[in-house]
Design a protein around this motif. Structure first.
Motif, PDB file in Angstrom:
ATOM      1  N   LYS A  61      56.325 -35.386 157.379  1.00 25.09           N
ATOM      2  CA  LYS A  61      55.262 -36.928 156.709  1.00 25.09           C
ATOM      3  C   LYS A  61      53.987 -37.173 156.016  1.00 25.09           C
ATOM      4  O   LYS A  61      53.278 -37.349 155.146  1.00 25.09           O
ATOM      5  CB  LYS A  61      56.009 -37.976 156.933  1.00 25.09           C
ATOM      6  CG  LYS A  61      57.871 -38.454 157.285  1.00 25.09           C
ATOM      7  CD  LYS A  61      57.463 -39.545 158.411  1.00 25.09           C
ATOM      8  CE  LYS A  61      59.036 -40.139 157.952  1.00 25.09           C
ATOM      9  NZ  LYS A  61      59.578 -41.277 158.789  1.00 25.09           N
ATOM     10  N   THR A  62      52.733 -36.398 157.700  1.00 24.78           N
ATOM     11  CA  THR A  62      51.727 -36.409 157.395  1.00 24.78           C
ATOM     12  C   THR A  62      50.964 -35.301 157.506  1.00 24.78           C
ATOM     13  O   THR A  62      50.255 -35.100 156.766  1.00 24.78           O
ATOM     14  CB  THR A  62      51.288 -36.996 158.494  1.00 24.78           C
ATOM     15  OG1 THR A  62      51.827 -36.528 159.987  1.00 24.78           O
ATOM     16  CG2 THR A  62      51.608 -38.811 158.816  1.00 24.78           C
ATOM     17  N   ASP A  63      51.548 -33.703 157.044  1.00 25.04           N
ATOM     18  CA  ASP A  63      50.966 -32.845 156.663  1.00 25.04           C
ATOM     19  C   ASP A  63      51.789 -31.305 155.858  1.00 25.04           C
ATOM     20  O   ASP A  63      52.551 -31.717 156.504  1.00 25.04           O
ATOM     21  CB  ASP A  63      51.287 -31.991 158.471  1.00 25.04           C
ATOM     22  CG  ASP A  63      49.851 -31.048 158.635  1.00 25.04           C
ATOM     23  OD1 ASP A  63      49.404 -29.955 157.345  1.00 25.04           O
ATOM     24  OD2 ASP A  63      49.830 -29.862 159.596  1.00 25.04           O
ATOM     25  N   THR A  64      50.815 -31.704 154.647  1.00 21.22           N
ATOM     26  CA  THR A  64      51.604 -31.418 153.531  1.00 21.22           C
ATOM     27  C   THR A  64      51.487 -29.246 153.665  1.00 21.22           C
ATOM     28  O   THR A  64      52.653 -29.244 153.477  1.00 21.22           O
ATOM     29  CB  THR A  64      50.281 -31.092 152.687  1.00 21.22           C
ATOM     30  OG1 THR A  64      50.286 -32.558 152.113  1.00 21.22           O
ATOM     31  CG2 THR A  64      51.450 -31.046 151.023  1.00 21.22           C
ATOM     32  N   ASP A  65      50.709 -29.010 154.067  1.00 16.37           N
ATOM     33  CA  ASP A  65      50.707 -27.704 155.094  1.00 16.37           C
ATOM     34  C   ASP A  65      51.377 -27.317 155.509  1.00 16.37           C
ATOM     35  O   ASP A  65      52.239 -26.372 155.715  1.00 16.37           O
ATOM     36  CB  ASP A  65      49.320 -27.224 155.789  1.00 16.37           C
ATOM     37  CG  ASP A  65      48.186 -27.446 154.300  1.00 16.37           C
ATOM     38  OD1 ASP A  65      48.215 -27.355 153.298  1.00 16.37           O
ATOM     39  OD2 ASP A  65      46.920 -26.807 154.519  1.00 16.37           O
ATOM     40  N   PHE A  66      51.893 -28.561 156.334  1.00 17.79           N
ATOM     41  CA  PHE A  66      52.747 -28.292 157.464  1.00 17.79           C
ATOM     42  C   PHE A  66      54.565 -27.696 157.007  1.00 17.79           C
ATOM     43  O   PHE A  66      55.246 -27.128 157.188  1.00 17.79           O
ATOM     44  CB  PHE A  66      53.492 -29.076 158.943  1.00 17.79           C
ATOM     45  CG  PHE A  66      54.066 -28.642 160.211  1.00 17.79           C
ATOM     46  CD1 PHE A  66      54.044 -27.542 160.947  1.00 17.79           C
ATOM     47  CD2 PHE A  66      55.041 -29.859 159.971  1.00 17.79           C
ATOM     48  CE1 PHE A  66      55.359 -27.576 161.663  1.00 17.79           C
ATOM     49  CE2 PHE A  66      56.363 -29.553 160.935  1.00 17.79           C
ATOM     50  CZ  PHE A  66      56.041 -28.462 162.048  1.00 17.79           C
ATOM     51  N   GLN A 106      67.813 -28.098 167.938  1.00 19.08           N
ATOM     52  CA  GLN A 106      67.652 -27.947 169.098  1.00 19.08           C
ATOM     53  C   GLN A 106      65.750 -28.484 169.455  1.00 19.08           C
ATOM     54  O   GLN A 106      66.002 -28.107 170.875  1.00 19.08           O
ATOM     55  CB  GLN A 106      67.777 -26.486 169.394  1.00 19.08           C
ATOM     56  CG  GLN A 106      68.427 -25.407 168.961  1.00 19.08           C
ATOM     57  CD  GLN A 106      68.979 -23.862 169.495  1.00 19.08           C
ATOM     58  OE1 GLN A 106      67.319 -23.491 168.859  1.00 19.08           O
ATOM     59  NE2 GLN A 106      69.466 -23.331 169.179  1.00 19.08           N
ATOM     60  N   LEU A 107      65.659 -29.587 168.969  1.00 16.78           N
ATOM     61  CA  LEU A 107      64.785 -30.222 169.455  1.00 16.78           C
ATOM     62  C   LEU A 107      64.809 -31.727 170.406  1.00 16.78           C
ATOM     63  O   LEU A 107      65.881 -32.146 170.313  1.00 16.78           O
ATOM     64  CB  LEU A 107      63.785 -30.609 168.375  1.00 16.78           C
ATOM     65  CG  LEU A 107      63.381 -29.368 167.822  1.00 16.78           C
ATOM     66  CD1 LEU A 107      62.190 -29.741 165.810  1.00 16.78           C
ATOM     67  CD2 LEU A 107      61.735 -28.768 168.345  1.00 16.78           C
ATOM     68  N   SER A 108      64.326 -32.401 171.421  1.00 13.68           N
ATOM     69  CA  SER A 108      64.396 -32.700 171.902  1.00 13.68           C
ATOM     70  C   SER A 108      64.313 -34.398 171.331  1.00 13.68           C
ATOM     71  O   SER A 108      63.294 -34.026 169.708  1.00 13.68           O
ATOM     72  CB  SER A 108      63.762 -32.908 173.533  1.00 13.68           C
ATOM     73  OG  SER A 108      62.850 -32.980 173.090  1.00 13.68           O
ATOM     74  N   SER A 109      64.768 -35.076 171.812  1.00 10.68           N
ATOM     75  CA  SER A 109      64.433 -36.316 170.833  1.00 10.68           C
ATOM     76  C   SER A 109      63.408 -36.517 170.942  1.00 10.68           C
ATOM     77  O   SER A 109      62.741 -36.952 169.430  1.00 10.68           O
ATOM     78  CB  SER A 109      64.916 -37.734 172.104  1.00 10.68           C
ATOM     79  OG  SER A 109      66.233 -37.771 171.206  1.00 10.68           O
ATOM     80  N   ALA A 110      61.672 -36.172 171.983  1.00 13.12           N
ATOM     81  CA  ALA A 110      60.859 -36.928 171.844  1.00 13.12           C
ATOM     82  C   ALA A 110      60.113 -35.330 171.062  1.00 13.12           C
ATOM     83  O   ALA A 110      59.028 -35.958 169.777  1.00 13.12           O
ATOM     84  CB  ALA A 110      59.608 -36.390 172.986  1.00 13.12           C
ATOM     85  N   GLU A 111      60.499 -34.405 171.170  1.00 15.69           N
ATOM     86  CA  GLU A 111      59.614 -33.115 169.846  1.00 15.69           C
ATOM     87  C   GLU A 111      60.761 -33.527 168.718  1.00 15.69           C
ATOM     88  O   GLU A 111      59.275 -33.269 167.645  1.00 15.69           O
ATOM     89  CB  GLU A 111      60.403 -31.913 170.212  1.00 15.69           C
ATOM     90  CG  GLU A 111      59.856 -31.040 171.647  1.00 15.69           C
ATOM     91  CD  GLU A 111      60.632 -29.897 172.222  1.00 15.69           C
ATOM     92  OE1 GLU A 111      59.907 -29.298 173.090  1.00 15.69           O
ATOM     93  OE2 GLU A 111      62.063 -30.204 171.262  1.00 15.69           O
ATOM     94  N   LEU A 112      61.886 -34.333 167.820  1.00 13.81           N
ATOM     95  CA  LEU A 112      61.945 -34.721 166.812  1.00 13.81           C
ATOM     96  C   LEU A 112      61.215 -35.452 166.385  1.00 13.81           C
ATOM     97  O   LEU A 112      61.083 -35.351 165.009  1.00 13.81           O
ATOM     98  CB  LEU A 112      63.454 -34.694 166.908  1.00 13.81           C
ATOM     99  CG  LEU A 112      63.667 -34.986 165.590  1.00 13.81           C
ATOM    100  CD1 LEU A 112      64.558 -34.036 164.682  1.00 13.81           C
ATOM    101  CD2 LEU A 112      65.183 -35.572 166.012  1.00 13.81           C
ATOM    102  N   VAL A 113      60.927 -36.460 167.339  1.00 15.53           N
ATOM    103  CA  VAL A 113      59.835 -37.097 165.761  1.00 15.53           C
ATOM    104  C   VAL A 113      58.220 -37.164 165.825  1.00 15.53           C
ATOM    105  O   VAL A 113      57.675 -37.221 164.910  1.00 15.53           O
ATOM    106  CB  VAL A 113      59.813 -38.410 167.676  1.00 15.53           C
ATOM    107  CG1 VAL A 113      58.867 -40.142 166.861  1.00 15.53           C
ATOM    108  CG2 VAL A 113      60.891 -39.858 167.943  1.00 15.53           C
ATOM    109  N   ALA A 114      57.836 -36.005 166.943  1.00 12.57           N
ATOM    110  CA  ALA A 114      56.495 -35.416 166.739  1.00 12.57           C
ATOM    111  C   ALA A 114      56.313 -34.242 165.544  1.00 12.57           C
ATOM    112  O   ALA A 114      55.966 -34.313 164.268  1.00 12.57           O
ATOM    113  CB  ALA A 114      55.581 -34.602 167.603  1.00 12.57           C
ATOM    114  N   PHE A 115      57.770 -34.018 165.379  1.00  7.04           N
ATOM    115  CA  PHE A 115      58.175 -33.083 164.031  1.00  7.04           C
ATOM    116  C   PHE A 115      58.252 -33.314 163.209  1.00  7.04           C
ATOM    117  O   PHE A 115      57.467 -33.262 162.323  1.00  7.04           O
ATOM    118  CB  PHE A 115      59.042 -31.753 164.761  1.00  7.04           C
ATOM    119  CG  PHE A 115      59.476 -31.052 163.701  1.00  7.04           C
ATOM    120  CD1 PHE A 115      59.146 -29.591 163.784  1.00  7.04           C
ATOM    121  CD2 PHE A 115      59.836 -30.878 162.231  1.00  7.04           C
ATOM    122  CE1 PHE A 115      59.043 -28.089 162.827  1.00  7.04           C
ATOM    123  CE2 PHE A 115      59.663 -30.047 161.470  1.00  7.04           C
ATOM    124  CZ  PHE A 115      59.918 -28.689 161.708  1.00  7.04           C
TER     125      PHE A 115
END
Length: 245
Positions: A35-40, A21-30
């Motif tokens: 890839k960069t945040d292990t905790d996330f 349900q994320l937009s394209s921009a939200e999906l890219v950021a997510f």
């Protein structure tokens, strides 16, 4: 599983991601955060476990209540809004923790058994079809259907033949395996039980093996082990060793 480290905002974002349900921009950021945040990434996996791995009715109801109460909250009372969200989020965490604690053992066990069944089950390859044999034409005609994966047709033909040959172990064996291949272990079990009791039957070891698989599919591990112990084929021994782990 402790979910207290996940905020309500993170939960909503992760849930939206898992539901596409994320937009394209939200999906890219997510995905960048993944890839960069292990905790996330750990938080995403935890929520995925709750939402996708443990879909009990109780948790679904808690999620529905959670969303319904948020929708009913007046938009002009931001402070109250935040408080309601927090209360519901904590309630969801408690519900999830209780459900996981109560159900994780049988869920993991069930998934493990299904995995083992899928790993070890493949239909008996069948007998060579000798269509020139007039006496056994009906049997081998059904064997052709069986080998083509048309288990329903094979069962129908074999069961018709079985009416005239009720004590034929080969018929009972292949009907049982066909039922198992057709995802009906309840009917397969008594047929395989019957033929496995005949030590002179040429396929008795195979019968015990498929009987063990049928009991595994039926979640009767005790009888599954007992049947596998009576079979000398390699797959029986391998499956038995995994069930005993």
């Amino acid at each position: 599983m402790d979910l207290s480290h996940i905020t309500q905002e993170e939960f909503e974002k992760i849930e939206a991601y898992l539901n596409n349900q994320l937009s394209s921009a939200e999906l890219v950021a997510f995905e960048k955060s993944l890839k960069t945040d292990t905790d996330f990434k750990t938080k995403v996996n935890d929520i995925k476990t709750v939402l996708l791995g443990i879909e009990t009715q109780a948790l679904k109801e808690q999620l529905n209540v959670f969303h319904d109460e948020i929708a009913k909250t007046p938009s002009n009372t931001q402070a109250k809004n935040t408080k309601v969200h927090t209360i519901n989020w904590k309630r969801l965490l408690v519900a999830a923790a209780l459900i996981i604690a109560a159900g994780s053992i049988w869920i993991l066990k069930d998934n493990s058994n299904e995995h083992l069944y899928a790993k070890y089950f493949s239909p008996d390859p069948g007998l060579p079809t000798m269509m020139s044999s007039t006496d056994n034409y009906a049997f081998y005609d059904a064997m052709v259907n069986y080998k083509q994966g048309d288990y329903k047709t094979a069962i129908t033909k074999w069961e018709t033949l079985q009416k005239t040959k009720p004590n034929n172990d080969t018929l009972s064996y292949f009907i049982g395996v066909a039922y198992l291949a057709n995802k009906n272990e309840k009917i397969a079990i008594p047929l395989l039980e019957k033929v496995s009791k005949n030590p002179e039957f040429a396929l008795v070891n195979d019968a015990y093996y498929y009987l063990g698989l049928a009991y595994l599919k039926a979640e009767n591990i005790k009888k599954a082990k007992a049947s596998l112990q009576n079979s000398t084929i390699d797959n029986s021994k391998a499956l038995l060793s995994e069930l005993n782990d």
